[in-house]
Design an enzyme around this catalytic site. Structure first.
Site, PDB file in Angstrom:
ATOM      1  N   CYS A   1       4.310 -26.742  33.227  1.00  0.00           N
ATOM      2  CA  CYS A   1       3.350 -27.775  33.668  1.00  0.00           C
ATOM      3  C   CYS A   1       4.045 -28.984  34.289  1.00  0.00           C
ATOM      4  CB  CYS A   1       2.436 -28.231  32.529  1.00  0.00           C
ATOM      5  SG  CYS A   1       1.317 -26.955  31.992  1.00  0.00           S
TER       6      CYS A   1
ATOM      7  N   GLN B   1       5.562 -34.838  22.924  1.00  0.00           N
ATOM      8  CA  GLN B   1       6.838 -34.216  22.533  1.00  0.00           C
ATOM      9  C   GLN B   1       7.673 -35.141  21.660  1.00  0.00           C
ATOM     10  OE1 GLN B   1       7.392 -31.140  23.078  1.00  0.00           O
ATOM     11  NE2 GLN B   1       5.796 -30.712  24.585  1.00  0.00           N
TER      12      GLN B   1
ATOM     13  N   LYS C   1       1.097 -29.536  18.405  1.00  0.00           N
ATOM     14  CA  LYS C   1       2.562 -29.495  18.531  1.00  0.00           C
ATOM     15  C   LYS C   1       3.237 -30.039  17.279  1.00  0.00           C
ATOM     16  CE  LYS C   1       2.200 -30.437  23.498  1.00  0.00           C
ATOM     17  NZ  LYS C   1       2.210 -29.100  24.058  1.00  0.00           N
TER      18      LYS C   1
ATOM     19  N   HIS D   1       4.463 -34.353  32.944  1.00  0.00           N
ATOM     20  CA  HIS D   1       3.598 -33.193  32.722  1.00  0.00           C
ATOM     21  C   HIS D   1       2.372 -33.368  33.626  1.00  0.00           C
ATOM     22  CE1 HIS D   1       0.808 -30.573  30.503  1.00  0.00           C
ATOM     23  NE2 HIS D   1       1.853 -30.053  29.880  1.00  0.00           N
TER      24      HIS D   1
ATOM     25  N   ASP E   1       2.795 -40.974  26.714  1.00  0.00           N
ATOM     26  CA  ASP E   1       2.467 -39.600  26.313  1.00  0.00           C
ATOM     27  C   ASP E   1       3.547 -39.199  25.304  1.00  0.00           C
ATOM     28  OD1 ASP E   1       2.618 -36.861  26.078  1.00  0.00           O
ATOM     29  OD2 ASP E   1       2.607 -36.441  28.233  1.00  0.00           O
TER      30      ASP E   1
END
Lengths: 310, 403
Positions: B362, B198, B221, B118, B195
């Protein structure tokens, strides 16, 4: 082409809706880029195409597919339709301003600015059966002897001939406007009474005799009849009261009404009016131009003064 | 798991557009919120809208206590050893930037990422490369967008200072073998930043078991309020980091020419915080734990399998990532040759109230390298139903027939 079309449509919708205002800005950006010879990279057209196609998709996949494949062509078609409808709208507005009808002088089709068609309504005159609808084109003063009708200010250059009926709504609507026009301008004015309502038939003879007795007072009498409640106009006693108040000698008038000469004169007046092919009241001739139905004041004024009325 | 009962917790599902229900398949961007999270936020503004960690009055004390509770809940949620390892941020991007700018990277230091990060895990390193001369190395993915572990091993050495990777890709839903990667990195004494934006909403994460050094995720999210995020860091590492944003509530004291920073996490949380968001995020985590990650992943996999099987044979349609839907979590990202992805997304929206993401998500760099204009991404969550998936598939086929 789509961006231009969208700009126009969305700008109008944007007056009422903030969402459409934003889209109108995007359309403007796209148009501005195109007129400054830059590519429209905002994706506006694609976005709108997808939105429109998506909306139609569930109703008709065939139409959605057609729109998707021929979007530019459809845009052109709508653009041409928009230009055409704009032309007709402007023409309609122009006609309405000039003639009080979107469709032109004395035309009775639908007009958005006068939806009930008030400016073209007339009190129909009962005529003999005819296959053809009476037309404004047949109206004429040719061969009509106007000298037998009441006239005011005969030497003036501009001429107004008013054919009307004391008891008819549309004549009563137009009469004050014509009076205002006469008051503000140097005009020769002829009044011809053509009674559409049976109960006011006697007023033709009454008017003839009143004019014969005193021409100056006749116009006061005429104004008083139009100012009266129309329910009273069939009542001779009421009319006598008006005439008496103005200063007429009722005995003389009654004698005049009963005379054979009056009957013949009035009959002649009707014959002369018939020669104009009038089919409804009010019918107003202003310097030869015919206006059928009660028009807005500006229409009468322009007919009299041409473009000088500005 | 009774999905219909769970859906009753989400006021959004009572909404309609043009008298039709809305199908929300953009969960990788932002999830919906249950009533309990909304209530937590509203209650803050209605009942105790005060500053935390500063004032001494009772309202302020309550804010401090509630935020502290949220920190503890989140620490437990990710398996942190102590709650002070949890730093509140605005989002994952801020968490990654915090590490990037506080780690003290020098010229020549190597930072390793993958080829489908991303922008939040790409741009900070590009800027540092330009500004101070760090070396940014990118590991190419293998076939089906699987992480290139062999390539990674080749790159690793003592000169690498940081490995920064997306645990689960927002592009295709592929999850990397983080545990193995961390072990390899640590063999060379290299720090690892994950990261998990997700991942955290869909899988149980245990930072202690993973032994990860830093970990960043977003609240919005995972049922939390928008503008909330978390950075986890091992405490001894956080102590060494120099905060890149300082000011209010980050110091013990200050004079005209000096100051003494507070210990973590306060030294990283400069200025007035989003207390409502933090409290709401704590509530979101509570709700997620109540639902259970097993139920979440099972539902996502079921739906992903159904959608993937239904669309995989559509001519000219390509699913990004592995063919096996179970390797793509809750994400079905696809493109159709010669068709604009935005057009597909807009038509799904306009024709059937289906909300999906379109474009490059992104991850512009990946799309640019593959010369693909963009994709349509349907991202699922536990509250999505089989019926919604069926409507999506049918409507997508309808749209494709028109294009």
């Amino acid at each position: 082409m789509f961006c231009l079309l969208a700009l126009i449509v969305l700008s109008i919708l944007g007056i009422f809706s903030a969402t459409h205002r934003q889209l109108a800005k995007e359309a403007f950006d796209c148009v501005f880029r195109r007129i400054t010879f830059r590519p429209c990279t905002t994706g506006f057209k694609e976005k709108m195409k997808a939105k429109l196609t998506g909306k139609i998709l569930n109703r008709s996949p065939f139409v959605a597919r057609f729109l998707n494949r021929h979007f530019e062509l459809v845009s052109w078609v709508f653009f041409i339709l928009m230009v055409a409808s704009t032309f007709w709208t402007v023409k309609g507005a122009y006609n309405f301003y000039l003639y009080g009808s979107c469709n032109g002088l004395n035309e009775t089709g639908f007009c958005a600015f006068d939806p009930s068609g008030e400016n073209n309504k007339v009190s129909q005159i009962a005529t003999s059966c005819s296959l053809e609808k009476p037309s404004e084109k047949d109206l004429t003063l040719n061969g009509v002897d106007l000298s037998i009708f009441p006239i005011r200010n005969p030497d003036a250059k501009d001429k107004i001939i008013f054919i009307g009926c004391y008891g008819c709504d549309y004549t009563r609507k137009a009469y004050p406007l014509i009076q205002k026009l006469i008051a503000n301008n140097e005009v020769s004015f002829i009044f011809a009474h053509f009674p559409v309502k049976d109960e006011t038939n006697f007023l033709s003879e009454y008017g003839y005799c009143a004019y014969k007795q005193d021409q100056e007072r006749f116009w006061q009498f005429n104004d008083a009849l139009f100012a009266s409640d129309k329910q009273n106009l069939g009542n001779k006693n009421y009319v006598d009261g008006l005439a008496s108040k103005i200063g007429y000698n009722l005995t003389t008038i009654d004698r005049c009404i009963d005379s054979q000469e009056t009957k013949e004169a009035v009959e002649r007046q009707f014959q002369e009016i018939s020669k104009t092919h009038v089919y409804g009241t009010p019918t107003v001739f202003i310097n030869g131009k015919v206006l059928v139905g009660p028009k807005p004041y500006r229409v009468y004024e322009r007919a009299l003064k041409g473009w000088r009325f500005w | 798991m009774n999905i219909n009962k769970l859906r009753q917790d989400f006021p959004f599902f009572q909404k309609t557009l043009n008298r039709k229900p809305i199908i929300y398949f953009d969960n990788a961007c932002q999830s919906l919120r249950p009533q309990s999270v909304i209530d937590a936020v509203v209650n803050y503004y209605q009942d105790y809208p005060a500053c935390g960690g500063r004032s001494m009055h009772r309202l302020a004390a309550k804010v401090t206590q509630k935020c502290d509770e949220a920190r503890s809940i989140i620490a437990r949620f990710v398996g942190a050893k102590r709650k002070e390892e949890i730093i509140f941020t605005r989002n994952t991007t801020e968490g990654i930037n915090l590490v990037a700018h506080s780690l003290g990277l020098q010229k020549g230091d190597i930072v390793v990422t993958s080829d489908k990060e991303h922008n939040s895990n790409l741009i900070p390193w590009q800027i540092l490369a330009k500004k101070i001369g760090i070396i940014h190395k990118i590991i190419p993915s293998r076939e089906e967008n699987i992480f290139g572990l062999e390539g990674f091993k080749k790159v690793m050495n003592e000169e690498v200072k940081l490995v920064s990777l997306g645990f689960t890709s927002n592009l295709d839903g592929v999850t990397i073998p983080a545990s193995e990667i961390i072990k390899i990195a640590h063999q060379f004494g290299v720090l690892v930043l994950l990261d998990v934006a997700q991942t955290a909403p869909h899988h149980k994460i245990d930072v202690t078991a993973l032994d990860v050094d830093f970990l960043a995720f977003s609240g919005h999210k995972m049922l939390g309020p928008s503008g909330t995020g978390v950075l986890y860091g091992k405490y001894h590492l956080l102590e060494k980091l120099e905060p890149f944003l300082v000011g209010g509530d980050t110091v013990v004291s200050s004079t005209y020419d000096s100051h003494k920073l507070l210990p973590p996490p306060e030294k990283f949380e400069a200025g007035l915080q989003d207390y409502a968001g933090i409290i709401g995020l704590g509530e979101a985590v509570r709700y997620l734990e109540k639902v259970g990650f097993e139920n979440i992943t099972e539902q996502e996999h079921t739906l992903n399998k159904f959608i993937s099987n239904e669309i995989v044979n559509i001519p000219h349609l390509h699913i990004i990532g592995p063919e096996d839907p179970s390797k793509r979590g809750g994400i079905v990202s696809f493109y159709i040759e010669g068709v604009d992805s935005h057009q597909v997304a807009l038509m799904l929206d306009e024709s059937a109230n289906i909300m999906v993401r379109s474009g490059q998500h992104c991850v512009h760099s990946w799309f640019a390298s593959k010369k693909i204009a963009g994709s349509v991404r349907a991202s699922l969550y536990f509250y999505n139903t089989q019926e919604e998936a069926e409507i999506f598939v049918n409507q997508l086929k309808k749209v494709i027939r028109v294009l």
